[in-house]
Design an enzyme around this catalytic site. Structure first.
Site, PDB file in Angstrom:
ATOM      1  N   GLN A 222       9.751  16.255  11.693  1.00  0.00           N
ATOM      2  CA  GLN A 222       8.820  15.207  12.082  1.00  0.00           C
ATOM      3  C   GLN A 222       7.426  15.773  12.294  1.00  0.00           C
ATOM      4  O   GLN A 222       6.418  15.160  11.930  1.00  0.00           O
ATOM      5  CB  GLN A 222       9.305  14.525  13.364  1.00  0.00           C
ATOM      6  CG  GLN A 222       8.774  13.125  13.556  1.00  0.00           C
ATOM      7  CD  GLN A 222       9.266  12.184  12.465  1.00  0.00           C
ATOM      8  OE1 GLN A 222      10.350  12.336  11.938  1.00  0.00           O
ATOM      9  NE2 GLN A 222       8.454  11.215  12.108  1.00  0.00           N
TER      10      GLN A 222
ATOM     11  N   HIS B  23      -0.826 -40.252  20.178  1.00  0.00           N
ATOM     12  CA  HIS B  23       0.516 -39.727  19.928  1.00  0.00           C
ATOM     13  C   HIS B  23       1.559 -40.754  20.350  1.00  0.00           C
ATOM     14  O   HIS B  23       2.510 -41.045  19.614  1.00  0.00           O
ATOM     15  CB  HIS B  23       0.741 -38.426  20.717  1.00  0.00           C
ATOM     16  CG  HIS B  23       0.181 -37.205  20.062  1.00  0.00           C
ATOM     17  ND1 HIS B  23      -1.151 -37.047  19.815  1.00  0.00           N
ATOM     18  CD2 HIS B  23       0.800 -36.067  19.618  1.00  0.00           C
ATOM     19  CE1 HIS B  23      -1.351 -35.864  19.245  1.00  0.00           C
ATOM     20  NE2 HIS B  23      -0.184 -35.251  19.119  1.00  0.00           N
TER      21      HIS B  23
ATOM     22  N   ASN C 233      -3.592   5.848   6.271  1.00  0.00           N
ATOM     23  CA  ASN C 233      -4.329   6.592   7.295  1.00  0.00           C
ATOM     24  C   ASN C 233      -5.033   5.637   8.251  1.00  0.00           C
ATOM     25  O   ASN C 233      -4.858   4.413   8.176  1.00  0.00           O
ATOM     26  CB  ASN C 233      -5.311   7.568   6.635  1.00  0.00           C
ATOM     27  CG  ASN C 233      -6.365   6.862   5.778  1.00  0.00           C
ATOM     28  OD1 ASN C 233      -6.613   5.664   5.931  1.00  0.00           O
ATOM     29  ND2 ASN C 233      -6.978   7.597   4.868  1.00  0.00           N
TER      30      ASN C 233
ATOM     31  N   GLU D 286       9.615   5.562  17.359  1.00  0.00           N
ATOM     32  CA  GLU D 286       9.855   5.154  15.971  1.00  0.00           C
ATOM     33  C   GLU D 286      11.263   5.561  15.547  1.00  0.00           C
ATOM     34  O   GLU D 286      12.027   4.750  15.035  1.00  0.00           O
ATOM     35  CB  GLU D 286       8.811   5.816  15.071  1.00  0.00           C
ATOM     36  CG  GLU D 286       8.975   5.522  13.604  1.00  0.00           C
ATOM     37  CD  GLU D 286       8.018   6.337  12.755  1.00  0.00           C
ATOM     38  OE1 GLU D 286       7.861   5.996  11.565  1.00  0.00           O
ATOM     39  OE2 GLU D 286       7.437   7.321  13.254  1.00  0.00           O
ATOM     40  N   HIS D 287      11.600   6.829  15.739  1.00  0.00           N
ATOM     41  CA  HIS D 287      12.932   7.365  15.415  1.00  0.00           C
ATOM     42  C   HIS D 287      13.579   7.884  16.688  1.00  0.00           C
ATOM     43  O   HIS D 287      12.971   8.665  17.418  1.00  0.00           O
ATOM     44  CB  HIS D 287      12.846   8.520  14.419  1.00  0.00           C
ATOM     45  CG  HIS D 287      12.082   8.206  13.169  1.00  0.00           C
ATOM     46  ND1 HIS D 287      10.774   8.627  12.967  1.00  0.00           N
ATOM     47  CD2 HIS D 287      12.430   7.510  12.061  1.00  0.00           C
ATOM     48  CE1 HIS D 287      10.362   8.211  11.780  1.00  0.00           C
ATOM     49  NE2 HIS D 287      11.342   7.532  11.212  1.00  0.00           N
TER      50      HIS D 287
ATOM     51  N   GLN E 189     -10.989   0.000   1.188  1.00  0.00           N
ATOM     52  CA  GLN E 189     -11.437  -0.837   0.068  1.00  0.00           C
ATOM     53  C   GLN E 189     -10.261  -1.463  -0.674  1.00  0.00           C
ATOM     54  O   GLN E 189     -10.364  -2.589  -1.182  1.00  0.00           O
ATOM     55  CB  GLN E 189     -12.319  -0.036  -0.892  1.00  0.00           C
ATOM     56  CG  GLN E 189     -11.682   1.139  -1.576  1.00  0.00           C
ATOM     57  CD  GLN E 189     -11.860   2.439  -0.811  1.00  0.00           C
ATOM     58  OE1 GLN E 189     -12.004   2.442   0.409  1.00  0.00           O
ATOM     59  NE2 GLN E 189     -11.862   3.552  -1.532  1.00  0.00           N
TER      60      GLN E 189
ATOM     61  N   TYR F  68       0.856  -1.185   0.000  1.00  0.00           N
ATOM     62  CA  TYR F  68       0.000   0.000   0.000  1.00  0.00           C
ATOM     63  C   TYR F  68       0.892   1.234   0.000  1.00  0.00           C
ATOM     64  O   TYR F  68       1.769   1.379   0.859  1.00  0.00           O
ATOM     65  CB  TYR F  68      -0.907   0.008   1.233  1.00  0.00           C
ATOM     66  CG  TYR F  68      -1.944   1.113   1.183  1.00  0.00           C
ATOM     67  CD1 TYR F  68      -3.234   0.843   0.746  1.00  0.00           C
ATOM     68  CD2 TYR F  68      -1.628   2.417   1.537  1.00  0.00           C
ATOM     69  CE1 TYR F  68      -4.186   1.850   0.664  1.00  0.00           C
ATOM     70  CE2 TYR F  68      -2.562   3.427   1.453  1.00  0.00           C
ATOM     71  CZ  TYR F  68      -3.844   3.144   1.019  1.00  0.00           C
ATOM     72  OH  TYR F  68      -4.775   4.151   0.928  1.00  0.00           O
TER      73      TYR F  68
ATOM     74  N   HIS G 174       4.641  16.048   9.436  1.00  0.00           N
ATOM     75  CA  HIS G 174       3.934  14.897   8.860  1.00  0.00           C
ATOM     76  C   HIS G 174       2.428  15.069   8.967  1.00  0.00           C
ATOM     77  O   HIS G 174       1.702  14.943   7.990  1.00  0.00           O
ATOM     78  CB  HIS G 174       4.358  13.604   9.566  1.00  0.00           C
ATOM     79  CG  HIS G 174       5.571  12.971   8.970  1.00  0.00           C
ATOM     80  ND1 HIS G 174       5.570  12.370   7.743  1.00  0.00           N
ATOM     81  CD2 HIS G 174       6.834  12.836   9.448  1.00  0.00           C
ATOM     82  CE1 HIS G 174       6.778  11.891   7.476  1.00  0.00           C
ATOM     83  NE2 HIS G 174       7.556  12.161   8.496  1.00  0.00           N
TER      84      HIS G 174
ATOM     85  N   SER H 224       3.564   9.393  13.022  1.00  0.00           N
ATOM     86  CA  SER H 224       5.024   9.342  13.067  1.00  0.00           C
ATOM     87  C   SER H 224       5.561  10.074  14.300  1.00  0.00           C
ATOM     88  O   SER H 224       4.886  10.928  14.881  1.00  0.00           O
ATOM     89  CB  SER H 224       5.600   9.965  11.803  1.00  0.00           C
ATOM     90  OG  SER H 224       6.952   9.622  11.647  1.00  0.00           O
TER      91      SER H 224
ATOM     92  N   GLU I 101       0.349 -35.881  28.861  1.00  0.00           N
ATOM     93  CA  GLU I 101      -0.663 -35.006  28.273  1.00  0.00           C
ATOM     94  C   GLU I 101      -1.934 -35.771  27.902  1.00  0.00           C
ATOM     95  O   GLU I 101      -2.872 -35.181  27.348  1.00  0.00           O
ATOM     96  CB  GLU I 101      -0.089 -34.288  27.053  1.00  0.00           C
ATOM     97  CG  GLU I 101       1.070 -33.357  27.428  1.00  0.00           C
ATOM     98  CD  GLU I 101       1.520 -32.472  26.281  1.00  0.00           C
ATOM     99  OE1 GLU I 101       0.997 -32.621  25.160  1.00  0.00           O
ATOM    100  OE2 GLU I 101       2.393 -31.621  26.516  1.00  0.00           O
TER     101      GLU I 101
ATOM    102  N   ASP J 100      14.826   8.288   6.041  1.00  0.00           N
ATOM    103  CA  ASP J 100      13.568   8.236   5.305  1.00  0.00           C
ATOM    104  C   ASP J 100      13.774   7.945   3.829  1.00  0.00           C
ATOM    105  O   ASP J 100      12.941   7.296   3.195  1.00  0.00           O
ATOM    106  CB  ASP J 100      12.832   9.579   5.435  1.00  0.00           C
ATOM    107  CG  ASP J 100      11.907   9.626   6.644  1.00  0.00           C
ATOM    108  OD1 ASP J 100      11.733   8.583   7.298  1.00  0.00           O
ATOM    109  OD2 ASP J 100      11.359  10.699   6.917  1.00  0.00           O
TER     110      ASP J 100
END
Length: 433
Positions: free
Chosen positions: A259, A420, A214, A327-328, A191, A129, A262, A237, A415, A361
């Protein structure tokens, strides 16, 4: 005038407030996403087209979903050579970095003749995506596609939202062509995720979906997990900077701002024991922000999710950073490598005064699809491993099974799994039990 970014003491609960942004109520959005997924599962291409128009996209027919080769070729006439040169350098660096992540199958024969091993195989088909519409994110094409290519994935399908006139961003298309992706669809939002997960007449289903989007895309990925695999649930972010008195306040401010631009929910935090640096960074943020195109977004981001925190020392800064699991993480310290052992949780670490986060990035080679919202405690950056699956191999001969058979029978007995135990007992020549 109130500063764009506030200064706090370390004992104030500012980090808890910022980290709590991921706990916002999303039930209404999740219900809408579930409705979209069900519509696509039942209605296929027609539903994808109808939902695209419903959510502000162009009115497409099912036969217009796939991007034609002429559109991809035409994209090259709309991008400049400087872009292509930079893009190709990024491709080279990202490929080299991810080639070091390749895994191999292995076999081992024990003394008793038993053979154990592991088969490593790529996924057959991946869906990536790439955000689109009015925006252009060719870097996201590279970060998704290159590790999949290095892993050996045979089929890669890319989805990206079209513009209102039904066209695709030429920079995104050129990036796809440069990494060898020709299966591209004009679809975005929940979708598009549904089409990749369930399959339609035009879009064959995939085994895994990767890439940021998003909140609708993120919740859609969450809801289709199990039908397909996903990379992670990416949130807004974030950058967290640990800096000492040697840091240039202009550099620190620039990185916080990069940052914050974003979106309004992006987070930018500085941890430092230096009050002098904190004050200068605060001044630099105000000075630089006014010259930036996305100033309105930056102001909102910093007001809600930005902070400069005064810590007692650098050790406390690392303690707070590990709790945040950003994240960073930027280490703008005199000796950043000396402190690297303190890092426990971070998606990517940038060391020194000349390693700004945007280098990662775009061009350094490491992947910019990273865990957010504290999930670096247990998630890793997107990489080659994400597109591989492992199969265990077990090959025993008669003597090897005789050697361990009674132990298997004993464990199965505890068990209560007599079948088995029998599957082993029936193969043992000298079994007295």
């Amino acid at each position: 005038m109130e500063p764009l970014i506030k200064i706090f003491e370390a004992d104030e609960p500012v980090l808890e407030k910022i980290l709590s942004r991921k706990n916002l109520d999303q039930s209404e959005t999740a219900a809408l996403v579930a409705e979209v997924l069900a519509a696509v599962r039942g209605g296929g291409d027609e539903a994808v087209c109808a939902l695209t128009a419903r959510f502000g996209g162009p009115a497409l027919r099912p036969d217009q979903l796939r991007v034609h080769e002429e559109e991809i070729r035409a994209a090259y006439s709309l991008v400049d050579e400087d872009f292509l040169s930079s893009l190709r350098l990024a491709i080279k660096n990202i490929t080299a970095y991810h080639q070091k992540q390749q895994a191999n199958s292995w076999f081992k024969t024990d003394e008793n003749g038993a053979v154990l091993g592991q088969l490593v195989r790529p996924l057959r088909r991946a869906g990536i995506y790439v955000p689109g519409g009015k925006a252009s994110y060719p870097s996201s094409v590279l970060m998704n596609a290159i590790p999949a290519k290095v892993a050996g994935v045979r089929e890669i399908a890319m989805v990206s939202p079209p513009a209102s006139d039904g066209s695709m961003n030429p920079y995104t298309l050129a990036a796809a062509a440069e990494v060898g992706i020709s299966e591209i669809y004009k679809a975005g939002g929940a979708q598009a995720v549904a089409a990749l997960a369930y399959g339609t007449a035009s879009i064959p289903r995939v085994d895994k979906i990767t890439g940021p989007g998003n909140i609708y895309v993120t919740l859609a990925k969450q809801q289709v997990y199990g039908q397909v695999d996903i990379d992670m649930l990416a949130g807004p972010s974030e950058v967290l900077i640990i800096a000492d008195e040697t840091a240039d306040p202009g550099y620190v401010a620039a990185d916080l701002l990069s940052q914050a631009e974003h979106d309004e929910r992006a987070s930018a935090i500085l941890l430092t024991p230096s009050r002098a640096l904190a004050g200068k960074v605060q001044e630099q943020v105000a000075r630089q922000a006014g010259r930036l195109d996305r100033c309105a977004i930056i102001k909102r981001s910093l007001a809600d999710y930005g902070a400069i925190v005064i810590t007692g020392d650098i050790d406390q800064a690392f303690d707070l950073a590990n709790q945040a699991a950003p994240e960073h993480l930027e280490l703008m310290l005199a000796e950043p490598f000396r402190w690297l052992y303190k890092v426990e949780n971070a998606g990517a670490v940038f060391l020194g005064h000349y390693s700004p986060e945007p280098v990662g990035d775009y061009l350094a080679g490491s992947n910019h699809i990273l865990p957010t919202g504290g999930t670096a405690r247990f998630y890793s950056p997107l990489g080659v491993d994400a597109f591989l699956k492992r199969t265990s191999l077990i090959a025993y001969n008669g003597p090897a099974l005789e050697q361990v058979g009674f132990d298997v029978i004993n464990l199965a007995g505890v068990e209560g799994l007599s079948a088995h135990a029998n599957a082993v007992r029936i193969r043992m020549k000298n079994c007295s039990k």
